[in-house]
Enzyme design. Structure first.
Site, PDB file in Angstrom:
ATOM      1  N   GLY A  48       0.868  -1.178   0.000  1.00 35.93           N
ATOM      2  CA  GLY A  48       0.000   0.000   0.000  1.00 35.93           C
ATOM      3  C   GLY A  48       0.894   1.214   0.000  1.00 35.93           C
ATOM      4  O   GLY A  48       1.787   1.310  -0.838  1.00 35.93           O
ATOM      5  N   CYS A  80       6.164  -5.309   0.369  1.00 39.26           N
ATOM      6  CA  CYS A  80       6.298  -3.969  -0.198  1.00 39.26           C
ATOM      7  C   CYS A  80       6.198  -2.879   0.881  1.00 39.26           C
ATOM      8  O   CYS A  80       7.111  -2.754   1.685  1.00 39.26           O
ATOM      9  CB  CYS A  80       5.299  -3.789  -1.333  1.00 39.26           C
ATOM     10  SG  CYS A  80       5.796  -2.492  -2.474  1.00 39.26           S
ATOM     11  N   HIS A 183       4.871  -8.596  -4.440  1.00 42.13           N
ATOM     12  CA  HIS A 183       3.491  -8.840  -3.984  1.00 42.13           C
ATOM     13  C   HIS A 183       2.999 -10.239  -4.341  1.00 42.13           C
ATOM     14  O   HIS A 183       2.247 -10.390  -5.315  1.00 42.13           O
ATOM     15  CB  HIS A 183       2.547  -7.841  -4.667  1.00 42.13           C
ATOM     16  CG  HIS A 183       2.732  -6.427  -4.269  1.00 42.13           C
ATOM     17  ND1 HIS A 183       2.042  -5.838  -3.239  1.00 42.13           N
ATOM     18  CD2 HIS A 183       3.540  -5.465  -4.777  1.00 42.13           C
ATOM     19  CE1 HIS A 183       2.405  -4.579  -3.124  1.00 42.13           C
ATOM     20  NE2 HIS A 183       3.317  -4.322  -4.040  1.00 42.13           N
ATOM     21  N   GLU A 185       0.711 -11.793  -3.084  1.00 42.20           N
ATOM     22  CA  GLU A 185      -0.754 -11.845  -2.895  1.00 42.20           C
ATOM     23  C   GLU A 185      -1.510 -11.545  -4.180  1.00 42.20           C
ATOM     24  O   GLU A 185      -2.718 -11.772  -4.230  1.00 42.20           O
ATOM     25  CB  GLU A 185      -1.186 -10.895  -1.761  1.00 42.20           C
ATOM     26  CG  GLU A 185      -1.084  -9.403  -2.056  1.00 42.20           C
ATOM     27  CD  GLU A 185       0.318  -8.819  -1.895  1.00 42.20           C
ATOM     28  OE1 GLU A 185       1.292  -9.592  -1.762  1.00 42.20           O
ATOM     29  OE2 GLU A 185       0.429  -7.582  -1.935  1.00 42.20           O
TER      30      GLU A 185
HETATM   31  N1  GLN Z   1       5.871   2.972  -2.606  1.00 41.85           N
HETATM   32  C1  GLN Z   1       5.040   2.503  -1.533  1.00 41.85           C
HETATM   33  C2  GLN Z   1       5.487   3.053  -0.187  1.00 41.85           C
HETATM   34  O1  GLN Z   1       6.419   3.760  -0.102  1.00 41.85           O
HETATM   35  C3  GLN Z   1       5.022   1.000  -1.476  1.00 41.85           C
HETATM   36  C4  GLN Z   1       4.357   0.443  -2.703  1.00 41.85           C
HETATM   37  C5  GLN Z   1       3.605  -0.827  -2.498  1.00 41.85           C
HETATM   38  O2  GLN Z   1       3.380  -1.285  -1.365  1.00 41.85           O
HETATM   39  N2  GLN Z   1       3.160  -1.389  -3.581  1.00 41.85           N
HETATM   40  O3  GLN Z   1       4.884   2.763   0.800  1.00 41.85           O
END
Ligand code: GLN
Length: 203
Positions: A48, A80, A183, A185
């Site tokens: 996220g 992520c 990811h 998921e």
């Molecule tokens: N760029 C996002 C962040 O800094 C992470 C991206 C992702 O979770 N897909 O939180």
């Protein structure tokens, strides 16, 4: 006894992780309050936006209880943004972003740069793709971080194997804490979730 695994449900791809856990045979629950956190055997921190999740951890009074459960050894898996939140040091984040300091790594946010903001590639993943006859793992990266430094207790499980980011570390484990830049998921490949469930089962 069925394991109960929470998914931090403040923001991000919560539903995909709940689905992957359910398909893997554990009891998944969304975690938005301290009482929900108390009953889980392990926690997933989804992808996220890490700075938004950081702020919401405070708004939902979850930051302190989560840090204290992690310190006490609660198994955790971050994908992520979840990797970013678990890290001990974050490069290129907001000055006021808080993190959970559960994994002795330095991560760089949005590390893959403009040209490769999102990309997919196949990887070897230690402990998963080294099984006899196992397929490589298809990894999906979306504005992903990479791991720039690892502390002495951290095991590198996967690196990028082709393209400009070859050699970059994208999956790590330290004791009960697992993190991937990508990811799993979203691909329907349940092997990383299964790997984490095995960690929870033996914790
Ligand atoms: N760029 C996002 C962040 O800094 C992470 C991206 C992702 O979770 N897909 O939180």
């Amino acid at each position: 006894m069925t394991l109960t695994i929470g998914v931090l449900a403040l923001q991000g791809d919560v539903r995909e992780h709940l689905g992957a856990l359910e398909s893997s045979g554990v009891q998944p629950i969304p975690v938005r309050r301290p009482a929900e956190l108390e009953v889980v055997d392990g926690i997933v921190i989804p992808g996220g936006e890490s700075t938004a999740m950081s702020r919401l951890l405070g708004v939902f009074d979850l930051y302190d209880p989560l840090v204290s459960r992690l310190r006490a050894g609660l198994p955790a898996y971050g994908s992520c943004a979840g990797m970013i939140l678990l890290a001990s040091k974050i490069l290129d984040t907001r000055a006021d972003a808080r993190h959970l300091d559960a994994l002795d790594i330095t991560v760089r946010r949005n590390a893959f740069g403009r040209q490769t903001e999102s990309f997919e590639t196949n990887l070897q993943f230690a402990g998963i793709t080294d099984d006899d006859g196992a397929e490589p793992m298809h990894a999906v990266f979306i504005r992903a971080p990479w791991v720039e430094e690892t502390g002495p207790g951290v095991e590198v499980l996967a690196t990028v194997e082709s393209g400009p980011a070859t050699g970059r570390v994208v999956a790590v484990r330290q004791e009960n804490v697992l993190a991937t830049s990508f990811h799993p998921e979203v691909t329907g490949d349940l092997r990383v979730h299964q790997f984490f469930i095995d960690m929870v089962a033996t914790a």
